[in-house]
Write an enzyme that holds these catalytic residues in place. Structure first.
Site, PDB file in Angstrom:
ATOM      1  N   ASP A 167     -10.054   2.959   2.088  1.00 48.39           N
ATOM      2  CA  ASP A 167     -10.138   2.460   3.471  1.00 48.39           C
ATOM      3  C   ASP A 167     -10.746   3.520   4.396  1.00 48.39           C
ATOM      4  O   ASP A 167     -11.477   3.191   5.337  1.00 48.39           O
ATOM      5  CB  ASP A 167      -8.741   2.086   4.003  1.00 48.39           C
ATOM      6  CG  ASP A 167      -8.249   0.764   3.432  1.00 48.39           C
ATOM      7  OD1 ASP A 167      -9.081  -0.093   3.101  1.00 48.39           O
ATOM      8  OD2 ASP A 167      -7.018   0.588   3.319  1.00 48.39           O
ATOM      9  N   LYS A 193       0.807  -1.234   0.000  1.00 46.36           N
ATOM     10  CA  LYS A 193       0.000   0.000   0.000  1.00 46.36           C
ATOM     11  C   LYS A 193       0.841   1.285   0.000  1.00 46.36           C
ATOM     12  O   LYS A 193       0.391   2.309  -0.505  1.00 46.36           O
ATOM     13  CB  LYS A 193      -0.943   0.021   1.207  1.00 46.36           C
ATOM     14  CG  LYS A 193      -2.108  -0.953   1.103  1.00 46.36           C
ATOM     15  CD  LYS A 193      -3.073  -0.759   2.255  1.00 46.36           C
ATOM     16  CE  LYS A 193      -4.173  -1.792   2.258  1.00 46.36           C
ATOM     17  NZ  LYS A 193      -5.176  -1.571   3.311  1.00 46.36           N
TER      18      LYS A 193
HETATM   19  P1  NAP Z   1       0.041  -3.694  10.665  1.00 43.65           P
HETATM   20  O1  NAP Z   1       0.434  -2.659   9.681  1.00 43.65           O
HETATM   21  O2  NAP Z   1       0.835  -4.940  10.795  1.00 43.65           O
HETATM   22  O3  NAP Z   1      -0.054  -2.973  12.111  1.00 43.65           O
HETATM   23  C1  NAP Z   1      -0.394  -3.681  13.277  1.00 43.65           C
HETATM   24  C2  NAP Z   1      -0.253  -2.770  14.473  1.00 43.65           C
HETATM   25  O4  NAP Z   1      -0.634  -3.519  15.630  1.00 43.65           O
HETATM   26  C3  NAP Z   1       1.178  -2.279  14.731  1.00 43.65           C
HETATM   27  O5  NAP Z   1       1.130  -0.970  15.247  1.00 43.65           O
HETATM   28  C4  NAP Z   1       1.672  -3.265  15.787  1.00 43.65           C
HETATM   29  O6  NAP Z   1       2.649  -2.735  16.638  1.00 43.65           O
HETATM   30  C5  NAP Z   1       0.419  -3.458  16.599  1.00 43.65           C
HETATM   31  N1  NAP Z   1       0.456  -4.711  17.355  1.00 43.65           N
HETATM   32  C6  NAP Z   1       0.528  -5.976  16.860  1.00 43.65           C
HETATM   33  N2  NAP Z   1       0.513  -6.872  17.877  1.00 43.65           N
HETATM   34  C7  NAP Z   1       0.449  -6.142  19.027  1.00 43.65           C
HETATM   35  C8  NAP Z   1       0.433  -6.486  20.412  1.00 43.65           C
HETATM   36  N3  NAP Z   1       0.445  -7.755  20.810  1.00 43.65           N
HETATM   37  N4  NAP Z   1       0.365  -5.491  21.329  1.00 43.65           N
HETATM   38  C9  NAP Z   1       0.339  -4.186  20.940  1.00 43.65           C
HETATM   39  N5  NAP Z   1       0.359  -3.802  19.634  1.00 43.65           N
HETATM   40  C10 NAP Z   1       0.416  -4.773  18.701  1.00 43.65           C
HETATM   41  O7  NAP Z   1      -1.453  -4.197  10.370  1.00 43.65           O
HETATM   42  P2  NAP Z   1      -2.653  -3.346   9.752  1.00 43.65           P
HETATM   43  O8  NAP Z   1      -2.691  -3.531   8.291  1.00 43.65           O
HETATM   44  O9  NAP Z   1      -2.582  -1.973  10.316  1.00 43.65           O
HETATM   45  O10 NAP Z   1      -3.912  -4.146  10.337  1.00 43.65           O
HETATM   46  C11 NAP Z   1      -4.267  -4.060  11.702  1.00 43.65           C
HETATM   47  C12 NAP Z   1      -5.563  -4.831  11.940  1.00 43.65           C
HETATM   48  O11 NAP Z   1      -6.629  -4.247  11.201  1.00 43.65           O
HETATM   49  C13 NAP Z   1      -5.499  -6.289  11.484  1.00 43.65           C
HETATM   50  O12 NAP Z   1      -6.209  -7.069  12.391  1.00 43.65           O
HETATM   51  C14 NAP Z   1      -6.202  -6.271  10.148  1.00 43.65           C
HETATM   52  O13 NAP Z   1      -6.801  -7.508   9.820  1.00 43.65           O
HETATM   53  C15 NAP Z   1      -7.263  -5.209  10.383  1.00 43.65           C
HETATM   54  N6  NAP Z   1      -7.700  -4.542   9.150  1.00 43.65           N
HETATM   55  C16 NAP Z   1      -9.021  -4.607   8.835  1.00 43.65           C
HETATM   56  C17 NAP Z   1      -9.475  -3.962   7.715  1.00 43.65           C
HETATM   57  C18 NAP Z   1     -10.935  -4.022   7.364  1.00 43.65           C
HETATM   58  O14 NAP Z   1     -11.309  -3.703   6.220  1.00 43.65           O
HETATM   59  N7  NAP Z   1     -11.787  -4.374   8.281  1.00 43.65           N
HETATM   60  C19 NAP Z   1      -8.588  -3.246   6.892  1.00 43.65           C
HETATM   61  C20 NAP Z   1      -7.241  -3.189   7.261  1.00 43.65           C
HETATM   62  C21 NAP Z   1      -6.810  -3.856   8.397  1.00 43.65           C
HETATM   63  P3  NAP Z   1       4.217  -2.825  16.288  1.00 43.65           P
HETATM   64  O15 NAP Z   1       4.408  -1.871  15.144  1.00 43.65           O
HETATM   65  O16 NAP Z   1       4.876  -2.418  17.540  1.00 43.65           O
HETATM   66  O17 NAP Z   1       4.463  -4.259  15.888  1.00 43.65           O
END
Ligand code: NAP
Length: 288
Positions: A110, A74
């Site tokens: 998004d 992205k």
């Molecule tokens: P990402 O870029 O990998 O970011 C994940 C974030 O969560 C990072 O800030 C990470 O922190 C943090 N994190 C992960 N494990 C953690 C823990 N145990 N404790 C505290 N913080 C934690 O992922 P993303 O694309 O942003 O997606 C995030 C979530 O949104 C996912 O579950 C995804 O499936 C969902 N999502 C849904 C949609 C939808 O259309 N509904 C769209 C996009 C995403 P660090 O950087 O410190 O690792």
């Protein structure tokens, strides 16, 4: 079931790596079939190192009308496109690209997808500070969305101070807004007391993970009119949302964001209204 692929069929798709888990083909092909269009939506697995080659090469394939981008493309796609629309610039991420003439034009659906279930609630958002858990790719779109909603303050918590500082610098410069604060994870209880909208933008609680980013005790700190929004859509509901609902709060899961970002992308490609209910039913069926 897909309709026939003919010599005239136009192609849409999703670039990611891996991309086999994506639900987008199910949702888009259901809409395409219902609309009786000569289109097909396909998964396009493209490793990071091949993204530039793919974007340039696919321009020569005249039947390709556009594509979505998912993890990990992205952000990296931005310099490879011919034009970036303002919403994608402000988020710093593109999830949808359309062929316009011989140009690839990128946007971000998004933000609008996230906002759709909130806009139907008719709250006074100017009195509802947002608390975003996590600072990854999805959190960036959520920050832009909360700003558009009119939340008076946007708090983002994360576990890595270096990443949080970088997130703050990038987002404030892209959005030209300074009502954004970043905090360590330990600040959550204090921030909950004033939050109106709490969003889980981490994978905590996804699939078989039984954890929740906010405990039952912490949830009790939220004001009674607060909204809990989990971006996760498997399981439905997550433990986070179960606790929120038990506390009597409005709880929203990630399915509507997924459906709406897809529907807005399809409208962008086709320049016509799309059957969102059919997309919703196709996704719900696939998830069960
Ligand atoms: P990402 O870029 O990998 O970011 C994940 C974030 O969560 C990072 O800030 C990470 O922190 C943090 N994190 C992960 N494990 C953690 C823990 N145990 N404790 C505290 N913080 C934690 O992922 P993303 O694309 O942003 O997606 C995030 C979530 O949104 C996912 O579950 C995804 O499936 C969902 N999502 C849904 C949609 C939808 O259309 N509904 C769209 C996009 C995403 P660090 O950087 O410190 O690792």
């Amino acid at each position: 079931m897909l309709g026939s692929v003919l010599g005239t069929t136009k192609i849409l798709g999703v670039m990611g790596f891996p991309v086999s888990h994506s639900l987008s083909p199910v949702m888009h092909n259901a809409a395409i079939a219902a609309m009786g269009l000569d289109y097909v939506y396909v998964p396009l697995p493209i490793p990071v190192e091949s993204l530039a080659t793919a974007i340039a090469g696919l321009k020569a394939v005249q039947s390709i009308q556009g594509f979505n981008l998912t993890i990990p493309h992205k952000v990296e796609v931005i310099p490879l496109l011919d034009e970036i629309l303002p919403i994608a610039k402000s988020v710093g991420a593109v999830n949808t690209v359309k062929r316009i003439g011989d140009r690839w034009v990128g946007t971000n659906t998004d933000v609008a997808g996230f906002l759709e279930p909130l806009k139907q609630l008719k709250y006074d958002w100017s009195s509802m500070p947002a608390l975003i858990l996590g600072s990854g790719g999805a959190a960036k779109a959520v920050v832009a969305a909360c700003l558009e909603l009119g939340c008076p303050m946007i708090h983002v918590v994360g576990r890595d101070p270096k990443k949080m500082k970088k997130f703050h610098g990038t987002m404030t410069s892209q959005l030209h807004d300074y009502n954004l604060r970043v905090h360590p994870w330990a600040s959550i209880p204090h921030l909950l007391e004033v939050a109106g909208l709490v969003i889980n933008a981490t994978p905590i609680g996804m699939a078989n993970d039984p954890h929740t980013p906010i405990s039952e005790l912490e949830m009790a700190l939220l004001p009674q009119n607060a909204i809990a929004y989990d971006l996760i859509y498997t399981p439905r509901p997550t433990k986070f949302l179960q606790i929120a609902a038990a506390r009597g709060l409005k709880a929203i899961d990630g399915l509507e964001m997924l459906i709406n970002q897809g529907a807005i992308a399809l409208e962008f490609w086709l320049d016509q209204p799309v059957p969102i209910e059919i997309m919703r039913q196709a996704l719900i069926k696939q998830l069960h």
